[in-house]
Design a protein around this motif. Sequence first.
Motif, PDB file in Angstrom:
ATOM      1  N   MET A 379       0.978  -1.207  -0.049  1.00  0.00           N
ATOM      2  CA  MET A 379       0.030   0.025  -0.157  1.00  0.00           C
ATOM      3  C   MET A 379       0.998   1.228   0.095  1.00  0.00           C
ATOM      4  N   GLU A 380       2.145   1.038   0.711  1.00  0.00           N
ATOM      5  CA  GLU A 380       2.769   2.434   0.936  1.00  0.00           C
ATOM      6  C   GLU A 380       3.520   2.641  -0.389  1.00  0.00           C
ATOM      7  N   VAL A 381       4.262   1.431  -0.901  1.00  0.00           N
ATOM      8  CA  VAL A 381       4.780   1.533  -2.270  1.00  0.00           C
ATOM      9  C   VAL A 381       4.013   2.038  -3.448  1.00  0.00           C
ATOM     10  N   GLY A 382       2.728   1.496  -3.312  1.00  0.00           N
ATOM     11  CA  GLY A 382       1.673   1.844  -4.301  1.00  0.00           C
ATOM     12  C   GLY A 382       0.939   3.161  -4.235  1.00  0.00           C
ATOM     13  N   LEU A 385      -0.861   4.611   1.007  1.00  0.00           N
ATOM     14  CA  LEU A 385      -0.466   5.373   2.197  1.00  0.00           C
ATOM     15  C   LEU A 385       0.732   6.104   2.148  1.00  0.00           C
ATOM     16  N   THR A 386       0.821   7.187   2.856  1.00  0.00           N
ATOM     17  CA  THR A 386       2.091   7.941   2.944  1.00  0.00           C
ATOM     18  C   THR A 386       3.054   7.257   3.860  1.00  0.00           C
ATOM     19  N   ALA A 390       1.824   4.918   6.794  1.00  0.00           N
ATOM     20  CA  ALA A 390       2.273   3.441   7.000  1.00  0.00           C
ATOM     21  C   ALA A 390       2.856   3.167   8.407  1.00  0.00           C
ATOM     22  N   LYS A 391       3.646   4.119   8.940  1.00  0.00           N
ATOM     23  CA  LYS A 391       4.092   3.993  10.174  1.00  0.00           C
ATOM     24  C   LYS A 391       3.081   4.036  11.158  1.00  0.00           C
ATOM     25  N   THR A 392       1.922   4.613  11.401  1.00  0.00           N
ATOM     26  CA  THR A 392       1.062   4.753  12.280  1.00  0.00           C
ATOM     27  C   THR A 392       0.455   3.629  12.215  1.00  0.00           C
ATOM     28  N   VAL A 393      -0.148   2.946  10.986  1.00  0.00           N
ATOM     29  CA  VAL A 393      -0.773   1.579  10.709  1.00  0.00           C
ATOM     30  C   VAL A 393      -0.016   0.730  11.186  1.00  0.00           C
ATOM     31  N   LEU A 394       1.382   0.612  11.148  1.00  0.00           N
ATOM     32  CA  LEU A 394       2.156  -0.514  11.486  1.00  0.00           C
ATOM     33  C   LEU A 394       2.305  -0.640  12.999  1.00  0.00           C
ATOM     34  N   ALA A 395       2.219   0.738  13.548  1.00  0.00           N
ATOM     35  CA  ALA A 395       2.148   0.669  15.116  1.00  0.00           C
ATOM     36  C   ALA A 395       0.932  -0.160  15.649  1.00  0.00           C
ATOM     37  N   ASN A 463      -6.730  16.370   4.276  1.00  0.00           N
ATOM     38  CA  ASN A 463      -6.574  16.156   5.834  1.00  0.00           C
ATOM     39  C   ASN A 463      -5.351  15.137   5.841  1.00  0.00           C
ATOM     40  N   GLY A 464      -4.299  15.471   5.048  1.00  0.00           N
ATOM     41  CA  GLY A 464      -3.037  14.775   5.300  1.00  0.00           C
ATOM     42  C   GLY A 464      -2.982  13.337   4.598  1.00  0.00           C
ATOM     43  N   GLN A 465      -4.156  13.297   3.880  1.00  0.00           N
ATOM     44  CA  GLN A 465      -4.297  11.949   3.289  1.00  0.00           C
ATOM     45  C   GLN A 465      -3.514  11.591   1.788  1.00  0.00           C
ATOM     46  N   ALA A 466      -3.294  12.837   1.224  1.00  0.00           N
ATOM     47  CA  ALA A 466      -3.008  12.992  -0.031  1.00  0.00           C
ATOM     48  C   ALA A 466      -1.232  12.274  -0.014  1.00  0.00           C
ATOM     49  N   ASP A 467      -0.845  11.633  -1.094  1.00  0.00           N
ATOM     50  CA  ASP A 467       0.591  11.090  -1.255  1.00  0.00           C
ATOM     51  C   ASP A 467       1.455  12.044  -1.667  1.00  0.00           C
ATOM     52  N   GLY A 468       2.475  12.395  -0.697  1.00  0.00           N
ATOM     53  CA  GLY A 468       3.441  13.350  -1.006  1.00  0.00           C
ATOM     54  C   GLY A 468       4.099  13.360  -2.470  1.00  0.00           C
ATOM     55  N   ARG A 469       4.249  12.251  -2.974  1.00  0.00           N
ATOM     56  CA  ARG A 469       5.250  11.907  -4.253  1.00  0.00           C
ATOM     57  C   ARG A 469       3.926  12.324  -5.388  1.00  0.00           C
TER      58      ARG A 469
END
Lengths: 481, 100
Positions: A379-382, A385-386, A390-395, A463-469
């Motif tokens: 999801m992160e690479v695709g 998720l930013t 991804a870090k938040t979900v991982l936790a 709300n910060g959901q857009a992927d920066g790249r």
Amino acid sequence: MSDDAATEIVPGWETVIGLEVHAELATATKLFCDAPNQFGGEPNTNIDPVSLGLPGSLPVLNEQAVELAIRVGLALHCRVQRSVFARKNYFYPDMPKDFQISQFDLPINEEGWLELADGRQVGIERAHLEEDTGKSTHVGGGGRIHEAGHSLVDYNRAGVPLIEIVGAPDLRSAEDARAYVSELRSILVAIGASDGKMEEGSMRVDCNVSVRPMGDPELGTRCEVKNINSLRSLGRAIVYESRRQVDLITSGDRVEQQTRHWNEDEGRTHKLRSKEEAYDYRYFPEPDLVPLDPSVEWIESVRSALPMLPRERRHRLADAAGVDTATASLTVERGMDDLAVEALAAGADAGRVLVHIENNLADGSGLLTAAAFASLVAMEVGGDLTATQAKTVLAVLVVDGGEPAEVAAGMGFEAMDDGALEAIVDGLIAEYDEDWAAFTSGDDKERKKKSGFFVGQIMKATNGQADGRAVNELLARRANG
Amino acid sequence: MTERISRSDVAHVANLAHLSLTDDELEAFTGQLADVLDHAADLEALDLDDVEPMIHPLPLRNVLRPDVVGATSDRSEVLACAPSVEDEQFRVPPVLGEAP
């Protein structure tokens, strides 16, 4: 930078180090009797006539201690061979028989090697069985050994099985020495031979140090340093001893072969005894024990039951991830290599997997499954998720388990589809048309400034959901379009 | 016959064994030990190339016991045999340095 980070502790000089490591074997009973092998008991409770060396008592060898010694030998790639026990004679109150039963010219394991995390190999000369001594405590005289009023002896430890592992003088720095001891400890723990606790004295390190001018093929005169109780002490003692020996040589003196005692509080070594005063142990074969000659069947059954060792695990992960073994070592040390290898097999991006383990899983992987880990990284690479999301979900996955897509949805980290993002961006371009003009036609500085402005606005709107790249790509596309 | 052992060798060995010998004893034991070594040296006259060194007179190997905890000694009984006791431990003269 720590003072021992460089290979040359003293510029122009090479330090040559060989370590002797004693590890207590994790048996239920002692090496030659059935008294308990147990740390921390009430003084003199785990004793019997053999531990006390009472006249008429006879040693009988512990089968499990032999089994563990064979495991050590095989894990260190040694030749496991017919061996003989010998008496090492000396007078010291912690050894009530006035001799220690050890192995001398025919040790159970000989000629092996160990591989450090970075792939370098260190020779193992031998790994033999012997019994531990009792424990003496110095009382009075301010607690310092050389001022002690008297000593108290507890024989609980007397007769506990030890494996003494003698390494070749292949180490060249404090870091090398620490890496060697760490690797050895990982191996001993992995094969269940010892708990490897330096702080409880179940693993003890004696360190042989000599120095020579860089490039000189001749070995210098060595000193053996004892009483090293931690990896930190080991590094400090090596640095101190190297400098002391170089100072002696450069001031026209010479190094005398000595046994020296490391004093942690003072940060220096003291002379214990010189070669002339060295003990003459008068080794001879122990007449009360017959030779030990493990069958090929026994050795092979021990070999087949060995778990995967840290070295093999590093290589397996390094191969799967396309990195070197040094890079793979942290994941192996954290015991997450199975997780990583499974996630990689499920197609996860190797770089992201190792970065998450290094940065975000220092406290363990908890309920995270390899499948969930792989999905999360996908999801992160695709771009769903930013990195931060991804870090938040991982936790959450570590604590509660579950599927990353569901956790992400539950946290409002819905994947933004491209159409929705484009609509938001186009709306902002229209709303801030002057800023957009400055972005598309300004100089580099202006462009950079306005880029930051638009990214900020987009993040706010999403709300910060857009992927920066994805945002940067979209802005570039609109600007060029 | 070469001298197999010197007085100083015997003095050294006696010292290692914590034995104090008078000059007469030293002289006597040097002679006796030399005789023992001479006797052992007779073996050198034999061709033993094909003979395995004997490590133990019994033709046994791998005498092992299972790793199962057994009875321990009664501490008070054991300590009662010691010349000096403190805090349930054997009290001994000051130990200098550490074990070899």
